[in-house]
Scaffold this motif. Structure first.
Motif, mmCIF file in Angstrom:
data_model
loop_
_atom_site.group_PDB
_atom_site.id
_atom_site.type_symbol
_atom_site.label_atom_id
_atom_site.label_comp_id
_atom_site.label_asym_id
_atom_site.label_seq_id
_atom_site.Cartn_x
_atom_site.Cartn_y
_atom_site.Cartn_z
ATOM 1 N N PRO A 110 33.371 48.790 33.700
ATOM 2 C CA PRO A 110 34.727 49.317 33.963
ATOM 3 C C PRO A 110 35.741 48.210 34.251
ATOM 4 C CG PRO A 110 33.246 49.734 35.832
ATOM 5 C CD PRO A 110 32.393 49.218 34.704
ATOM 6 N N ARG A 111 35.291 47.113 34.849
ATOM 7 C CA ARG A 111 36.168 45.992 35.196
ATOM 8 C C ARG A 111 37.448 46.501 35.869
ATOM 9 N NH1 ARG A 111 36.982 42.720 30.012
ATOM 10 N NH2 ARG A 111 37.747 41.157 31.459
ATOM 11 N N PRO A 112 37.306 47.125 37.037
ATOM 12 C CA PRO A 112 38.454 47.790 37.671
ATOM 13 C C PRO A 112 39.596 46.843 38.027
ATOM 14 C CG PRO A 112 36.523 47.814 39.121
ATOM 15 C CD PRO A 112 36.056 47.340 37.795
ATOM 16 N N ASP A 113 39.312 45.561 38.160
ATOM 17 C CA ASP A 113 40.411 44.632 38.457
ATOM 18 C C ASP A 113 41.378 44.521 37.279
ATOM 19 O OD1 ASP A 113 38.242 43.470 37.078
ATOM 20 O OD2 ASP A 113 38.903 41.447 37.594
ATOM 21 N N VAL A 114 40.860 44.706 36.054
ATOM 22 C CA VAL A 114 41.727 44.693 34.860
ATOM 23 C C VAL A 114 42.521 46.009 34.796
ATOM 24 C CG1 VAL A 114 41.729 44.596 32.322
ATOM 25 C CG2 VAL A 114 40.095 43.216 33.631
ATOM 26 N N ASP A 115 41.872 47.083 35.266
ATOM 27 C CA ASP A 115 42.472 48.412 35.368
ATOM 28 C C ASP A 115 43.013 48.941 34.037
ATOM 29 O OD1 ASP A 115 43.078 50.751 36.643
ATOM 30 O OD2 ASP A 115 45.039 50.077 37.364
ATOM 31 N N LYS A 116 42.208 48.816 32.995
ATOM 32 C CA LYS A 116 42.617 49.365 31.694
ATOM 33 C C LYS A 116 41.548 50.291 31.119
ATOM 34 C CE LYS A 116 45.706 45.794 29.903
ATOM 35 N NZ LYS A 116 45.897 44.822 28.809
ATOM 36 N N TYR A 117 40.593 50.690 31.940
ATOM 37 C CA TYR A 117 39.476 51.425 31.322
ATOM 38 C C TYR A 117 39.870 52.811 30.827
ATOM 39 C CZ TYR A 117 38.644 53.258 36.116
ATOM 40 O OH TYR A 117 38.765 53.832 37.351
ATOM 41 N N VAL A 118 40.933 53.411 31.399
ATOM 42 C CA VAL A 118 41.360 54.721 30.894
ATOM 43 C C VAL A 118 41.951 54.561 29.486
ATOM 44 C CG1 VAL A 118 42.891 56.689 31.250
ATOM 45 C CG2 VAL A 118 41.720 55.648 33.210
ATOM 46 N N GLU A 119 42.790 53.557 29.332
ATOM 47 C CA GLU A 119 43.384 53.253 28.017
ATOM 48 C C GLU A 119 42.283 52.904 26.991
ATOM 49 O OE1 GLU A 119 46.313 50.130 28.568
ATOM 50 O OE2 GLU A 119 45.864 49.370 26.561
ATOM 51 N N SER A 120 41.312 52.135 27.429
ATOM 52 C CA SER A 120 40.194 51.780 26.544
ATOM 53 C C SER A 120 39.424 53.025 26.129
ATOM 54 C CB SER A 120 39.242 50.815 27.250
ATOM 55 O OG SER A 120 39.920 49.649 27.633
ATOM 56 N N GLY A 268 21.000 44.280 39.444
ATOM 57 C CA GLY A 268 21.968 43.695 38.516
ATOM 58 C C GLY A 268 23.378 43.736 39.082
ATOM 59 N N GLY A 269 24.366 43.592 38.186
ATOM 60 C CA GLY A 269 25.757 43.455 38.603
ATOM 61 C C GLY A 269 26.316 44.716 39.251
ATOM 62 N N ASP A 270 27.342 44.505 40.090
ATOM 63 C CA ASP A 270 28.023 45.606 40.762
ATOM 64 C C ASP A 270 29.250 46.003 39.929
ATOM 65 O OD1 ASP A 270 29.647 47.201 42.385
ATOM 66 O OD2 ASP A 270 29.060 46.135 44.215
ATOM 67 N N PRO A 271 29.336 47.290 39.555
ATOM 68 C CA PRO A 271 30.462 47.731 38.715
ATOM 69 C C PRO A 271 31.830 47.436 39.321
ATOM 70 C CG PRO A 271 28.812 49.464 38.896
ATOM 71 C CD PRO A 271 28.384 48.366 39.824
ATOM 72 N N LEU A 272 31.893 47.286 40.639
ATOM 73 C CA LEU A 272 33.195 47.035 41.264
ATOM 74 C C LEU A 272 33.613 45.582 41.154
ATOM 75 C CD1 LEU A 272 32.957 49.268 44.467
ATOM 76 C CD2 LEU A 272 33.829 49.826 42.177
ATOM 77 N N THR A 273 32.665 44.690 40.888
ATOM 78 C CA THR A 273 33.014 43.267 40.898
ATOM 79 C C THR A 273 32.719 42.527 39.600
ATOM 80 O OG1 THR A 273 30.874 42.779 41.897
ATOM 81 C CG2 THR A 273 32.749 43.033 43.395
#
Ligand SMILES: NC(=O)c1ccc[n+]([C@@H]2O[C@H](COP(=O)([O-])OP(=O)(O)OC[C@H]3O[C@@H](n4cnc5c(N)ncnc54)[C@H](OP(=O)(O)O)[C@@H]3O)[C@@H](O)[C@H]2O)c1
Length: 275
Positions: A110-120, A268-273
């Protein structure tokens, strides 16, 4: 549960095999041989991603398999976000894979820091309408990310591919998926990024009782918990070992003994980070 369905119909109508083959950390030079071994063994779902940098080799193996394209369920994932970026990435993946459609395309994180996942996500929905992808999903999305996508676009992802193994079995996320018609796909299903799962007394006991290996027990548990499961191996003997999970069943007590291993801790990786 002794009978296991070998496929699931996704909310958009495509049919996904329950069991498949992952290609993370197999480089382009060796992936064609590995995918060929998997297809020869019987796997029909192949999971890759732009980020794995092996789509050319995956496509080569599929092209040479002597199977109809419709016999294979091909998944790829996009790392970049933004409507145009996703559409461009999709075109490039199709080109590298040598195919004119994907069976499933996922937003990788999701990469929430980019905050484009809805558009994607809108880009995936449009690509699905145009027939470039048969089904659209996400990966590593939390309940919050899933809820936002559905609220803002009216379309729920068909699949969420997430870390899922006995040490991290994600009961709350799976319950949310079930309520919203999202199929759970398990990555890292062998739980080997931390030590010790195969040596757990519960796993050892079930393996002994069933006459199976710990890997087979762990994979079968994941399948019987309702998930699509995609183990990776480059080792021919393990590719074959991991395939032999469709002809036995864990009892309810055995399933519960493995459920009890959940630590709630990711390997594994944390979706928030993850960026
Ligand atoms: N969406 C995401 O963010 C994400 C993240 C990670 C993975 N994935 C996908 O999920 C797939 C599976 O996850 P994964 O590759 O991370 O982990 P995995 O399939 O759980 O584990 C792969 C590791 O287990 C070893 N292995 C395989 N079968 C074995 C067996 N029977 N006994 C002992 N060891 C065995 C493999 O070694 P050898 O290869 O040396 O045999 C490899 O080191 C990936 O390949 C990828 O397609 C997605």
């Amino acid at each position: 549960m002794s009978e296991l369905s070998t496929s699931i119909t996704l909310s958009g109508g495509a049919v996904i095999p329950r069991y498949g083959y992952g290609t993370f950390r197999i480089d382009d030079a060796e992936v064609a041989a590995a995918v060929t071994a998997a297809l020869d063994t019987g796997y029909r779902l192949i999971d890759t991603a732009v980020g794995y940098q092996n789509e050319v080799g995956v496509g080569r193996a599929i092209g040479a398999a002597g199977l109809g394209r419709e016999e294979i369920f091909l998944t790829s994932k996009v790392w970049d976000h933004g409507y145009d970026e996703v559409r461009r990435n999709l075109d490039e993946s199709l080109e590298r894979l040598g195919t004119d459609y994907l069976d499933l395309y996922l937003l990788h994180w999701p990469r929430p820091d980019v905050d484009k996942y809805v558009e994607s996500w809108r880009a995936l929905v449009d690509a699905r309408s145009e027939g470039l992808i048969r089904s659209a999903g996400v990966s590593n999305f939390t309940i919050e990310h899933l809820a936002r996508v559905e609220a803002e676009t009216g379309a729920a992802p068909e699949v969420n591919q997430v870390e899922l193994h006995p040490y991290f079995s994600q009961p709350e996320l799976r319950a949310y998926h079930e309520e919203h018609g999202v199929v759970t796909e398990s990555w890292g299903p062998l739980g080997l990024r931390a030590e010790g799962l195969f040596e757990e007394p519960a796993v050892q006991a079930v393996a002994k009782a069933q006459g199976r290996t710990p890997a087979q027990v762990v994979l079968r548990w994941n399948l019987q918990r309702g998930n699509v499961v995609i183990p990776k191996s480059v080792t021919p003997a393990r590719i074959a070992e991991n395939w032999e999970v469709l002809d036995f069943a864990l009892t309810d007590d055995e399933l519960a003994s493995i459920d009890a291993l959940d630590t709630g801790v990711r390997q594994g990786g944390d979706p928030l980070t993850v960026h």
